[in-house]
Design an enzyme around this catalytic site. Structure first.
Site, mmCIF file in Angstrom:
data_model
loop_
_atom_site.group_PDB
_atom_site.id
_atom_site.type_symbol
_atom_site.label_atom_id
_atom_site.label_comp_id
_atom_site.label_asym_id
_atom_site.label_seq_id
_atom_site.Cartn_x
_atom_site.Cartn_y
_atom_site.Cartn_z
ATOM 1 N N ASP A 5 0.850 -1.197 0.000
ATOM 2 C CA ASP A 5 0.000 0.000 0.000
ATOM 3 C C ASP A 5 0.891 1.255 0.000
ATOM 4 O O ASP A 5 1.805 1.370 0.816
ATOM 5 C CB ASP A 5 -0.863 -0.047 1.280
ATOM 6 C CG ASP A 5 -1.964 0.995 1.295
ATOM 7 O OD1 ASP A 5 -2.423 1.406 0.208
ATOM 8 O OD2 ASP A 5 -2.393 1.379 2.409
ATOM 9 N N HIS B 256 -9.369 5.113 -1.924
ATOM 10 C CA HIS B 256 -8.627 5.131 -0.656
ATOM 11 C C HIS B 256 -9.435 5.920 0.375
ATOM 12 O O HIS B 256 -10.446 6.537 0.054
ATOM 13 C CB HIS B 256 -7.255 5.790 -0.864
ATOM 14 C CG HIS B 256 -6.264 4.884 -1.512
ATOM 15 N ND1 HIS B 256 -5.131 4.450 -0.878
ATOM 16 C CD2 HIS B 256 -6.253 4.314 -2.748
ATOM 17 C CE1 HIS B 256 -4.457 3.652 -1.685
ATOM 18 N NE2 HIS B 256 -5.107 3.563 -2.842
ATOM 19 N N GLY B 257 -8.924 5.911 1.593
ATOM 20 C CA GLY B 257 -9.533 6.736 2.642
ATOM 21 C C GLY B 257 -11.010 6.447 2.817
ATOM 22 O O GLY B 257 -11.819 7.357 3.008
ATOM 23 N N ASN C 264 -10.322 0.721 0.069
ATOM 24 C CA ASN C 264 -9.306 0.604 1.124
ATOM 25 C C ASN C 264 -9.850 0.986 2.495
ATOM 26 O O ASN C 264 -10.405 2.079 2.666
ATOM 27 C CB ASN C 264 -8.139 1.549 0.815
ATOM 28 C CG ASN C 264 -7.222 1.010 -0.255
ATOM 29 O OD1 ASN C 264 -7.583 0.092 -0.989
ATOM 30 N ND2 ASN C 264 -6.037 1.576 -0.338
HETATM 31 P P1 13P Z 1 -8.772 4.871 5.900
HETATM 32 O O1 13P Z 1 -7.858 5.683 6.750
HETATM 33 O O2 13P Z 1 -10.021 5.619 5.575
HETATM 34 O O3 13P Z 1 -9.059 3.530 6.489
HETATM 35 O O4 13P Z 1 -8.028 4.615 4.500
HETATM 36 C C1 13P Z 1 -7.098 3.577 4.371
HETATM 37 C C2 13P Z 1 -6.354 3.622 3.093
HETATM 38 O O5 13P Z 1 -6.692 4.305 2.153
HETATM 39 C C3 13P Z 1 -5.143 2.785 3.018
HETATM 40 O O6 13P Z 1 -4.451 2.969 1.829
HETATM 41 O O1 G3H Z 2 -2.596 4.815 3.685
HETATM 42 C C1 G3H Z 2 -2.632 4.812 4.872
HETATM 43 C C2 G3H Z 2 -2.861 3.575 5.626
HETATM 44 O O2 G3H Z 2 -3.873 3.790 6.553
HETATM 45 C C3 G3H Z 2 -1.589 3.064 6.251
HETATM 46 O O3 G3H Z 2 -1.218 3.862 7.305
HETATM 47 O O4 G3H Z 2 1.204 4.360 6.918
HETATM 48 O O5 G3H Z 2 0.177 4.511 9.203
HETATM 49 O O6 G3H Z 2 0.571 2.291 8.141
HETATM 50 P P1 G3H Z 2 0.286 3.756 7.932
HETATM 51 ZN ZN ZN Z 3 -4.544 4.967 1.058
#
Ligand code: 13P
Ligand code: G3H
Ligand code: ZN
Length: 329
Positions: free
Chosen positions: A82, A216-217, A259
């Site tokens: 990721d 994402h997010g 995600n």
């Molecule tokens: P969230 O913080 O909304 O769970 O998003 C996770 C994400 O996009 C990881 O790549």
């Molecule tokens: O993209 C963000 C994910 O929530 C991963 O977060 O970089 O703190 O592991 P992290």
């Molecule tokens: Zn992300």
């Protein structure tokens, strides 16, 4: 079985559902995800951020995810990097046996500003060239995440430009494209109501009708988990996520991967806080980490159902990386 993400993404895209991609940092999270996938018969993407890769000293999570895939050979599991930020980390992930990588060329992290389109394209092309011979799936990102109404570093300028998306995919034909339509990472996504730029999503999907799209997010930040965390000593006022209905509305417009990390963190934190407050005498980690695993399994199984992935695992023809190479030749 461990499979390239492409076969899951293509199945999800063709059948109008989204596969959940869940982040992991430890054993209980990996187990919760595979348990939820097995319970709901869902394909799944288990993803590891750069931070998680370092935290787990590179090989531990790889081995845990392989163990999960071995425990449930009937479940298609993709092991995904990721937010890889360059060719080096992509090479590391592929060496470790990851079947899927994200190259996020959208941000210049050192300068803390968006990369230019050309910079993003160049690093994505380099990753594609490297990953293709391995049969490894590639995700890229165009646009930067951030709340539409949040002010600095966000707003319309970071929402993905459909013209750029068309040019990007023509020059870097990635398996999936993460776009920015107003979501952001973490537990504080909107100060007011949840608003997403569906017009942008719809335009990109109509002009790139064969392109699986990634959101994402996309944690929903369940208010009952926030209430539980705050009840047991946490301090998370005003946490707010993306409404489930908002995600479901996006899926028919080409969104094949969603995600979720924050919702899992919240479930784990709420469960651990509750056990430790209600049983202050407890000091066996299995008691609170086990409770966390159960709570996480429940949240993830629910997301798999909500995204329409449940029941699809047996419908996917599972192939490994060796056969996946042929998909790209
Ligand atoms: P969230 O913080 O909304 O769970 O998003 C996770 C994400 O996009 C990881 O790549
Ligand atoms: O993209 C963000 C994910 O929530 C991963 O977060 O970089 O703190 O592991 P992290
Ligand atoms: Zn992300």
């Amino acid at each position: 079985m461990l499979v390239p993400a492409k076969i899951i993404l293509d199945h999800a895209f063709a059948n109008s559902y989204a596969v959940g991609a869940f982040n992991v940092n430890n054993m209980e999270q990996v187990q919760a995800i595979i348990d939820a996938a097995a319970q709901t018969q869902s394909p799944v993407i288990i993803q590891v951020s750069r931070g998680a890769l370092e935290y787990s000293r590179m090989t531990y999570l790889r081995n845990l995810i392989q163990a999960a895939a071995e425990e449930h050979p009937e479940i298609p599991v993709a092991m995904h990097l990721d937010h890889g930020n360059g060719l080096e980390v992509v090479k590391t992930a592929i060496d470790l046996g990851f079947t899927s990588v994200m190259i996020d060329g959208s941000l210049d992290e050192t300068a803390k500003k968006p990369n230019t389109f050309e910079q993003n394209l160049a690093v994505t092309q380099a990753v594609l060239k490297y990953a293709r011979p391995f049969g490894v799936t590639v995700e890229a990102e165009l646009g930067t995440l951030g709340g539409i109404e949040d002010g600095v570093g966000s707003g319309h300028i970071n929402v993905t430009d459909p013209d750029e998306a068309i040019e990007f995919i023509a020059k870097a034909p990635v398996d999936s494209l993460a776009i920015a339509i107003g979501t952001s990472h973490g537990a504080y996504k909107f100060s007011g109501e949840c608003k997403l730029a569906y017009d942008v999503l719809e335009e990109i999907h109509s002009r790139l009708p064969e392109q699986p799209i990634v959101m994402h997010g996309s944690s929903s930040v369940p208010q009952e988990l926030i209430a539980e965390i705050n009840k047991y000593g946490g301090q998370m006022p005003n946490a707010r996520g993306v409404d489930i209905e908002a995600l479901q509305k996006a899926i028919p417009h080409g969104v094949a991967k969603i995600n979720v990390d924050t919702d899992g963190r919240l479930a784990v934190t709420a469960a651990i806080r509750k056990v430790l407050v209600e049983h202050p005498e407890e000091f066996d980690p299995r008691k609170y980490l086990g409770a966390a695993r159960d709570a996480l399994t429940e949240v993830i199984a629910l997301r798999m159902q909500q995204f329409g992935a449940a029941g699809n695992a047996p419908k996917i023809n599972q192939i490994g990386l060796t056969e996946a190479k042929e998909l790209y030749s």
